[in-house]
Design a protein around this motif. Structure first.
Motif, mmCIF file in Angstrom:
data_model
loop_
_atom_site.group_PDB
_atom_site.id
_atom_site.type_symbol
_atom_site.label_atom_id
_atom_site.label_comp_id
_atom_site.label_asym_id
_atom_site.label_seq_id
_atom_site.Cartn_x
_atom_site.Cartn_y
_atom_site.Cartn_z
ATOM 1 N N ARG A 342 -15.021 35.622 39.821
ATOM 2 C CA ARG A 342 -15.642 35.574 38.380
ATOM 3 C C ARG A 342 -17.197 35.477 38.749
ATOM 4 O O ARG A 342 -17.933 35.818 37.798
ATOM 5 C CB ARG A 342 -15.109 34.565 37.636
ATOM 6 N N TYR A 343 -17.580 34.417 39.542
ATOM 7 C CA TYR A 343 -18.775 33.966 39.739
ATOM 8 C C TYR A 343 -19.063 33.588 41.109
ATOM 9 O O TYR A 343 -18.310 33.114 41.705
ATOM 10 C CB TYR A 343 -19.003 32.710 38.846
ATOM 11 N N THR A 344 -20.251 34.024 41.635
ATOM 12 C CA THR A 344 -20.880 33.636 43.183
ATOM 13 C C THR A 344 -22.300 33.108 42.900
ATOM 14 O O THR A 344 -23.127 33.212 41.995
ATOM 15 C CB THR A 344 -20.849 34.891 43.746
ATOM 16 N N TYR A 345 -22.510 32.105 43.935
ATOM 17 C CA TYR A 345 -23.988 31.532 44.023
ATOM 18 C C TYR A 345 -24.059 31.135 45.405
ATOM 19 O O TYR A 345 -23.211 30.620 46.138
ATOM 20 C CB TYR A 345 -23.601 30.183 43.168
ATOM 21 N N ILE A 346 -25.519 31.124 45.968
ATOM 22 C CA ILE A 346 -25.738 30.993 47.199
ATOM 23 C C ILE A 346 -26.585 29.374 47.276
ATOM 24 O O ILE A 346 -27.573 29.612 46.431
ATOM 25 C CB ILE A 346 -26.760 31.991 47.884
ATOM 26 N N TYR A 347 -26.036 28.588 47.517
ATOM 27 C CA TYR A 347 -26.609 27.017 47.516
ATOM 28 C C TYR A 347 -27.838 27.110 48.510
ATOM 29 O O TYR A 347 -27.826 27.700 49.499
ATOM 30 C CB TYR A 347 -25.616 26.209 47.710
ATOM 31 N N PRO A 348 -28.867 26.238 48.278
ATOM 32 C CA PRO A 348 -29.859 25.784 49.268
ATOM 33 C C PRO A 348 -29.062 25.250 50.528
ATOM 34 O O PRO A 348 -29.945 25.608 51.544
ATOM 35 C CB PRO A 348 -30.535 24.741 48.552
ATOM 36 N N SER A 349 -27.951 24.553 50.569
ATOM 37 C CA SER A 349 -27.554 24.277 51.688
ATOM 38 C C SER A 349 -26.754 25.479 52.741
ATOM 39 O O SER A 349 -26.269 25.172 53.593
ATOM 40 C CB SER A 349 -26.444 23.216 51.390
ATOM 41 N N LYS A 350 -26.939 26.737 52.071
ATOM 42 C CA LYS A 350 -26.752 27.998 52.936
ATOM 43 C C LYS A 350 -25.234 28.372 52.779
ATOM 44 O O LYS A 350 -24.614 29.109 53.552
ATOM 45 C CB LYS A 350 -27.133 27.747 54.485
ATOM 46 N N HIS A 351 -24.317 27.608 51.902
ATOM 47 C CA HIS A 351 -23.054 28.184 51.859
ATOM 48 C C HIS A 351 -23.078 28.944 50.601
ATOM 49 O O HIS A 351 -23.905 28.570 49.835
ATOM 50 C CB HIS A 351 -21.965 26.832 51.891
ATOM 51 N N VAL A 352 -21.861 29.591 50.572
ATOM 52 C CA VAL A 352 -21.775 30.427 49.458
ATOM 53 C C VAL A 352 -20.728 29.873 48.524
ATOM 54 O O VAL A 352 -19.612 29.834 49.106
ATOM 55 C CB VAL A 352 -21.490 31.870 49.779
ATOM 56 N N HIS A 353 -20.866 29.964 47.143
ATOM 57 C CA HIS A 353 -19.590 29.628 46.088
ATOM 58 C C HIS A 353 -19.065 30.815 45.758
ATOM 59 O O HIS A 353 -19.856 31.764 45.254
ATOM 60 C CB HIS A 353 -20.379 28.935 45.090
#
Length: 583
Positions: A342-353
């Motif tokens: 449904r939704y994705t996001y790349i966090y500054p900590s380099k992991h992908v949600h």
């Protein structure tokens, strides 16, 4: 003369005192009160838990619960008589009913408001009456700043829950009352304690988030994707979604720019799982999450990052070893839309949600549904009485043991055993051994049948044969007199051994301090009485009370004992009509 009068006066005082004591004890032994009723919890509902009964078979723990709100727990309960207990039981005085809490965890739990009534039949009719309560229990707020204690994610299963101090909410709901003849009944107790499932669900109550249903099939044991503090989690097939995600990454992998070969396929283990399911306390007090309704709390989301394949070789998806940000772009693309996230996001900590929450997730309500309200059932049509009812007419049953109502007389009458020669009382169920002794059966000798209670001793096994004149025992050892037999004795020895010396006698003092006799046992003088108690036979006064007294009037035949009837002699039948003369 004065001395004689004083001695005579003391004697009269002693006799009167004894008569009064005997009369008082006799009257005190039968208080005239009816029996106490037995009660039990029939139905209850605590907080947001479903309604339960003592026969509830639903797929949940009927004594576990979650509260209505962070600071309140509404409750309702009904207590009933445990079966129809008959006219011999005193009904409950409804004005004395109390509902209380014991064993609270935390100890500050307390009943804040309560309303009670009774419904159904009138309490004095016992069966069909319910004693009801509706109320609110105050619950202390929890500390919202209590952090989780763990060194790293790999040790997450070693974490200890910090929500509400690690306490399992619980208490015992107690129903107590008095009968209408002022006796305290045995209280009914309902022990309620949140189990691990409701301990997790309680966090959703306290953080004011939509609460997972207790029967939700997604509530299950799972280690890999559980970043909470309990043995259970909400899991929306994250292990399948994880594999789907990696499968889509493999479709998008590039070509090694140095060798021109296709990048080898990846497995799930090539991507580090940095977060999966997080229960509310961990989500907001440890992460901390900024989302008002994080999909991680409902088992819809996971966060991953690429794992280094070797010390000097990073995970490479697109073929450009120098630009790992491009790898994360591929991971995000593979999740959405390819893996239908449904939704994705790349966090500054380099992991992908990535999460697979329902499409309308962002518009879901941010608060829980309103807490249930409880109400009392309709009041019974009969009005409760405040005065105790007049006692019913009572008589002494044929058994001579119980004081009963006239309607119960048949239950205390004499009943014949099968033999027809002996009886017992209906209120006293005979032991199995007694019933067998009075039933028609094969006698112990095995040769004849009949009733053991009337069989002669010839059908009973003689434990030992008689010894002969030389003291030799019969070789049979035991026998039945009704069966033909011949006694056989061994020849006496030529030089018989001398008889054994009798063992030295062992004597002790009587258990009664006033008795100085030497006896074989301290209880030797402690003699049972037919009336159901015991007395000291070494006491002249007590022995005199247990002597059977027979009327001296010719033809009367009345007898009595002071320990049962007091010193008062019974009246002779006509034509005398007055008290017996004791002998």
């Amino acid at each position: 003369m004065r001395v004689r009068f004083f001695v005579f006066f003391c004697l009269i005082l002693f006799v009167c005192s004894s008569l009064y004591s005997a009369t008082t004890n006799q009257q005190g032994s039968g208080s005239g009160k009816l029996g106490k009723p037995s009660v039990k919890f029939e139905a209850w509902q605590i907080g947001r838990s479903p309604k339960n009964t003592d026969t509830n078979s639903a797929n949940h723990n009927p004594t576990s619960f979650i509260t209505s709100t962070e600071e309140e727990c509404h409750f309702t309960a009904s207590v009933v008589y445990d079966g129809n207990q008959g006219d011999s039981v005193s009904p409950i005085d409804v004005s004395t009913i109390k509902w209380t809490l014991t064993g609270q965890a935390p100890s500050s739990l307390a009943i804040k408001t309560s309303e009670k009534n009774w419904s159904g039949k009138h309490p004095s009719r016992l069966a069909g009456t319910s004693f009801n309560v509706v109320g609110t229990i105050s619950v202390p707020k929890f500390n919202r700043n209590t952090s989780c204690s763990h060194p790293n994610d790999d040790d997450r299963l070693l974490r200890q829950p910090r929500h509400r101090g690690g306490t399992y909410l619980g208490f015992t709901l107690v129903f107590s009352a008095k009968t209408e003849d002022d006796q305290d009944i045995k209280p009914a107790r309902l022990v309620l304690k949140a189990d691990q499932i409701d301990r997790v669900r309680q966090e959703y109550v306290d953080y004011n988030k939509p609460i997972p249903e207790r029967g939700d099939s997604r509530l299950q044991n799972q280690d890999t994707y559980d970043f909470g503090h309990y043995q259970i989690m909400l899991n929306y097939l994250l292990q399948n979604k994880h594999q789907d995600w990696v499968d889509e990454i493999n479709k998008l992998r590039g070509t090694d720019r140095e060798t021109g070969e296709k990048i080898p396929a990846f497995s799930v283990s090539d991507f580090v799982l940095t977060s999966g399911y997080r229960h509310p306390h961990h989500n907001y007090e440890h992460t901390p999450s900024t989302a008002k309704l994080s999909p991680h709390m409902y088992g819809y989301a996971m966060d991953v990052r690429g794992r280094a394949l070797a010390e000097d070789k990073l995970l490479d998806i697109n073929g450009d070893k120098k630009n790992t940000d491009l790898d994360r772009d591929v991971m995000e693309e593979a999740a959405k839309p390819n893996a239908e996230a449904r939704y994705t996001y790349i966090y500054p900590s380099k992991h992908v949600h990535a999460d697979w929450a329902p499409p309308n997730w962002a518009y879901r309500t941010k608060t829980s549904a309103a807490a249930r309200t409880f109400s009392l059932p309709a009041q019974g049509t009969d009005q409760p009485v405040t005065a105790a009812p007049a006692p019913s007419a009572s008589i002494t049953g044929d058994c001579g043991t119980h004081t009963i109502s006239t309607s119960q007389a048949a239950n205390h009458a004499a009943v014949n055993f099968a033999c027809g020669s002996h009886t017992y009382y209906a209120c006293q169920t005979p032991a199995t051994s007694e019933t067998n002794r009075h039933s028609h059966q094969t006698l112990p000798c095995g040769s004849h049948s009949g009733y053991r209670c009337t069989a002669t001793s010839s059908h009973t096994q003689t434990t030992t044969c008689p010894s002969d004149t030389n003291g030799q025992s019969c070789s049979y050892g035991s026998y039945y007199a009704c069966s033909p037999h011949t006694h056989a004795y061994p020849e006496p020895p030529a030089n018989p051994p001398p008889p054994p010396s009798p063992p030295p006698s062992t004597t002790v003092s009587c258990g009664r301090s006033a008795c100085t006799a030497s006896v074989s046992s301290r209880s030797e003088h402690w003699t049972p009485c037919d009336a159901g108690h015991s007395y000291w036979s070494c006491s002249d006064s007590q022995t005199n009370r247990h002597r059977t007294r027979t009327c001296r009037r010719s033809g009367c035949g009345q007898s009595w004992q002071a320990c049962v009837d007091g010193w008062n002699a019974p009246a002779c039948p006509s034509p005398y009509g007055d008290s017996c003369w004791a002998q």
